[in-house]
Design an enzyme around this catalytic site. Sequence first.
Site, PDB file in Angstrom:
ATOM      1  N   LYS A 175       0.869  -1.195   0.000  1.00 50.12           N
ATOM      2  CA  LYS A 175       0.000   0.000   0.000  1.00 50.12           C
ATOM      3  C   LYS A 175       0.898   1.235   0.000  1.00 50.12           C
ATOM      4  O   LYS A 175       1.562   1.549   0.987  1.00 50.12           O
ATOM      5  CB  LYS A 175      -0.910   0.051   1.237  1.00 50.12           C
ATOM      6  CG  LYS A 175      -2.000   1.115   1.050  1.00 50.12           C
ATOM      7  CD  LYS A 175      -2.418   1.822   2.317  1.00 50.12           C
ATOM      8  CE  LYS A 175      -1.659   3.049   2.670  1.00 50.12           C
ATOM      9  NZ  LYS A 175      -1.831   4.243   1.820  1.00 50.12           N
ATOM     10  N   GLU A 250      10.707   2.642   9.768  1.00 50.19           N
ATOM     11  CA  GLU A 250      11.635   3.753   9.519  1.00 50.19           C
ATOM     12  C   GLU A 250      10.795   5.013   9.605  1.00 50.19           C
ATOM     13  O   GLU A 250       9.831   5.167   8.866  1.00 50.19           O
ATOM     14  CB  GLU A 250      12.279   3.628   8.137  1.00 50.19           C
ATOM     15  CG  GLU A 250      13.064   2.344   7.925  1.00 50.19           C
ATOM     16  CD  GLU A 250      14.286   2.223   8.799  1.00 50.19           C
ATOM     17  OE1 GLU A 250      14.687   3.234   9.428  1.00 50.19           O
ATOM     18  OE2 GLU A 250      14.839   1.123   8.903  1.00 50.19           O
ATOM     19  N   CYS A 284      13.344  12.448   4.939  1.00 52.01           N
ATOM     20  CA  CYS A 284      13.524  12.011   6.334  1.00 52.01           C
ATOM     21  C   CYS A 284      14.913  12.412   6.807  1.00 52.01           C
ATOM     22  O   CYS A 284      15.143  12.604   7.993  1.00 52.01           O
ATOM     23  CB  CYS A 284      13.342  10.508   6.436  1.00 52.01           C
ATOM     24  SG  CYS A 284      14.400   9.593   5.325  1.00 52.01           S
ATOM     25  N   GLU A 385       9.969  17.606  13.960  1.00 52.50           N
ATOM     26  CA  GLU A 385      10.155  17.457  12.510  1.00 52.50           C
ATOM     27  C   GLU A 385       9.163  18.369  11.789  1.00 52.50           C
ATOM     28  O   GLU A 385       7.947  18.263  12.001  1.00 52.50           O
ATOM     29  CB  GLU A 385       9.922  16.007  12.087  1.00 52.50           C
ATOM     30  CG  GLU A 385      10.232  15.790  10.614  1.00 52.50           C
ATOM     31  CD  GLU A 385       9.977  14.366  10.142  1.00 52.50           C
ATOM     32  OE1 GLU A 385       8.906  13.817  10.436  1.00 52.50           O
ATOM     33  OE2 GLU A 385      10.865  13.810   9.464  1.00 52.50           O
TER      34      GLU A 385
HETATM   35  P1  NAP Z   1       2.641   9.037   7.088  1.00 58.78           P
HETATM   36  O1  NAP Z   1       1.535   9.982   7.139  1.00 58.78           O
HETATM   37  O2  NAP Z   1       3.053   8.360   8.339  1.00 58.78           O
HETATM   38  O3  NAP Z   1       2.243   7.951   5.975  1.00 58.78           O
HETATM   39  C1  NAP Z   1       3.119   6.911   5.584  1.00 58.78           C
HETATM   40  C2  NAP Z   1       2.295   5.776   5.000  1.00 58.78           C
HETATM   41  O4  NAP Z   1       1.483   5.216   6.027  1.00 58.78           O
HETATM   42  C3  NAP Z   1       1.334   6.208   3.899  1.00 58.78           C
HETATM   43  O5  NAP Z   1       1.178   5.165   2.988  1.00 58.78           O
HETATM   44  C4  NAP Z   1       0.050   6.421   4.679  1.00 58.78           C
HETATM   45  O6  NAP Z   1      -1.100   6.346   3.876  1.00 58.78           O
HETATM   46  C5  NAP Z   1       0.121   5.287   5.668  1.00 58.78           C
HETATM   47  N1  NAP Z   1      -0.656   5.463   6.893  1.00 58.78           N
HETATM   48  C6  NAP Z   1      -1.036   6.607   7.490  1.00 58.78           C
HETATM   49  N2  NAP Z   1      -1.731   6.338   8.618  1.00 58.78           N
HETATM   50  C7  NAP Z   1      -1.796   4.984   8.716  1.00 58.78           C
HETATM   51  C8  NAP Z   1      -2.392   4.078   9.650  1.00 58.78           C
HETATM   52  N3  NAP Z   1      -3.055   4.507  10.720  1.00 58.78           N
HETATM   53  N4  NAP Z   1      -2.245   2.758   9.436  1.00 58.78           N
HETATM   54  C9  NAP Z   1      -1.563   2.296   8.359  1.00 58.78           C
HETATM   55  N5  NAP Z   1      -0.990   3.103   7.445  1.00 58.78           N
HETATM   56  C10 NAP Z   1      -1.101   4.433   7.625  1.00 58.78           C
HETATM   57  O7  NAP Z   1       3.958   9.716   6.488  1.00 58.78           O
HETATM   58  P2  NAP Z   1       4.098  10.564   5.147  1.00 58.78           P
HETATM   59  O8  NAP Z   1       3.527  11.916   5.379  1.00 58.78           O
HETATM   60  O9  NAP Z   1       3.628   9.766   3.993  1.00 58.78           O
HETATM   61  O10 NAP Z   1       5.697  10.685   5.022  1.00 58.78           O
HETATM   62  C11 NAP Z   1       6.456  11.618   5.724  1.00 58.78           C
HETATM   63  C12 NAP Z   1       7.090  10.981   6.948  1.00 58.78           C
HETATM   64  O11 NAP Z   1       7.842   9.841   6.558  1.00 58.78           O
HETATM   65  C13 NAP Z   1       8.089  11.910   7.630  1.00 58.78           C
HETATM   66  O12 NAP Z   1       7.928  11.806   9.022  1.00 58.78           O
HETATM   67  C14 NAP Z   1       9.443  11.352   7.207  1.00 58.78           C
HETATM   68  O13 NAP Z   1      10.495  11.638   8.082  1.00 58.78           O
HETATM   69  C15 NAP Z   1       9.140   9.886   7.153  1.00 58.78           C
HETATM   70  N6  NAP Z   1      10.094   9.182   6.315  1.00 58.78           N
HETATM   71  C16 NAP Z   1      11.008   8.384   6.943  1.00 58.78           C
HETATM   72  C17 NAP Z   1      11.975   7.733   6.198  1.00 58.78           C
HETATM   73  C18 NAP Z   1      13.000   6.857   6.869  1.00 58.78           C
HETATM   74  O14 NAP Z   1      13.605   6.062   6.180  1.00 58.78           O
HETATM   75  N7  NAP Z   1      13.229   6.990   8.164  1.00 58.78           N
HETATM   76  C19 NAP Z   1      11.997   7.876   4.806  1.00 58.78           C
HETATM   77  C20 NAP Z   1      11.038   8.691   4.206  1.00 58.78           C
HETATM   78  C21 NAP Z   1      10.081   9.340   4.964  1.00 58.78           C
HETATM   79  P3  NAP Z   1      -1.771   7.697   3.302  1.00 58.78           P
HETATM   80  O15 NAP Z   1      -0.802   8.303   2.364  1.00 58.78           O
HETATM   81  O16 NAP Z   1      -2.977   7.203   2.635  1.00 58.78           O
HETATM   82  O17 NAP Z   1      -2.051   8.570   4.500  1.00 58.78           O
END
Ligand code: NAP
Length: 496
Positions: A175, A250, A284, A385
Amino acid sequence: MPIEVKNFINGEWRDSASGESFMSANPADQSEVVGSVSRAGTEDVDLAVGAARAAQKKWRLTPAPKRGEILFRAAETLLRRKDELAELMTREMGKILPEAGGDVQEAIDMAYYMAGEGRRLSGETIPSELTDKDCKSVRVPIGVCAVITPWNFPLAIPAWKIMPALVSGNTVVFKPSSYTPVCASRLVGILHEAGVPAGVVNFVNGSGEETGEYLASHPGIDGLSFTGSTVVGQRLAGICAAMGKKVSCEMGGKNAIIVMDDADLRLALEGALWGGFGTTGQRCTAASRLVVHSSVYNEFLGMFIEAASKMRIGNGLMQKTDVGPLINESQMKKVLDYIEIGKKEGAKLMTGGRRRTEGEHAKGYYIEPTIFSEVEPGMRIAREEIFGPVVSVMKARDLEDAIAIVNGTEYGLVASIYTQDVNNSAIAERELETGIVYVNAPTIGAEIQLPFGGTKRSGFGHEEAGGRGGALDMFTKWKVIYRDFSGSLQKAQIDR
Ligand code: NAP
């Protein structure tokens, strides 16, 4: 015309059972709809998990070198289509074209690398305590893996997870982020064309709260590999732990660059600019904190402000653009809120801080590269962040002070130090509490043959990217085999 994206279940592109759909739009020009996407509900997720379970045994028994050959073919296609995929990524996610090319390249690298792992998926043979007995450990797949990914690396992160999952013999339900489904569907299509059998990779789209959480907590899922925000990752880790599933998360970061008094300031400037404002700060690993030795603080701050204020903001498809748009309206609002928070906290806004809405910027989510000086480590803009083009600059008395500032947040993904002194470098490498440390380089540029991941609230798992202790450890578990070929009673020896 928007690109139509369906779910991919058991080798077929399918509309969702409900017939519902949602749109993915270009963040540089909201009037352009990039994709029209079938929204998967629980029924579709059930089908996808069922298909993955049904395909698991045959895929597990497919020799690993053969699984690797399929990934090799996928790598060849990704390479051939690199430019087209990069352009699509810029349209769907907004990052500038060269960065989108880098994102595709990481997917290519990972596919080639994991193709090779198909011939190296080794365990160990260990001598036994007993005569005529042998002992070995073998890697076995964990079963059916859910892969949930963010929007900021639309191809690289899914590839970092799906390629090792597949070569290890797992089947997958993927997903992606709701903001980058078109890019994700391209990867799934390429894997299918490369020969991944029906049911081995399944693809469902829908919101995180509904589709994502239902998938992660599905009893037919054996393991979850998640990349995204800390708040979501911690929630999913709790769900998986309670259900006994293997999980790797991550998550977010509050990364920092230290600039010492002996640093080559020219190099440090380049690192601060691209670490801070590359991908519009939506990495990130973005260096949202700059910790500068007091004796070069004023000089370096001046250089940084001048260079940042000259960065060209615009559509990532235009060659001249340095900084593209933010992904969506809510992310833009969040960044603008943090800029207000920084001002109220008493930090000094040195450049940027505004949304651009004039001319070519009218239809997108553009915020100027923003620098705050006189930031104190306890301020929210220095601890939380922001995930946008905002850098907090802080002053340090010496190396010890700088390291304490960097370590003073609850995150621990990446840090960098600019110094010409080998002793400073060695101490920083040892003392920085981050999963990755760069020396004289920006906080970007992970190579897939090494593990990638953070400490503290940035994550656990180090599952992404390569490194034999990275991805393969997430996507396999150990099976230990003792074989006795003596034919004799050995109880006496065992009871010794
Ligand atoms: P996010 O809101 O946490 O979403 C990540 C993924 O999880 C998306 O596919 C999202 O779907 C899904 N999701 C959201 N809520 C969920 C739930 N309750 N249950 C299951 N899945 C759920 O993060 P984002 O805004 O896409 O990405 C930004 C974040 O990612 C930042 O905090 C960044 O630091 C982090 N990041 C970390 C790394 C690393 O390697 N450490 C790399 C890249 C990014 P939807 O899109 O449909 O909401």
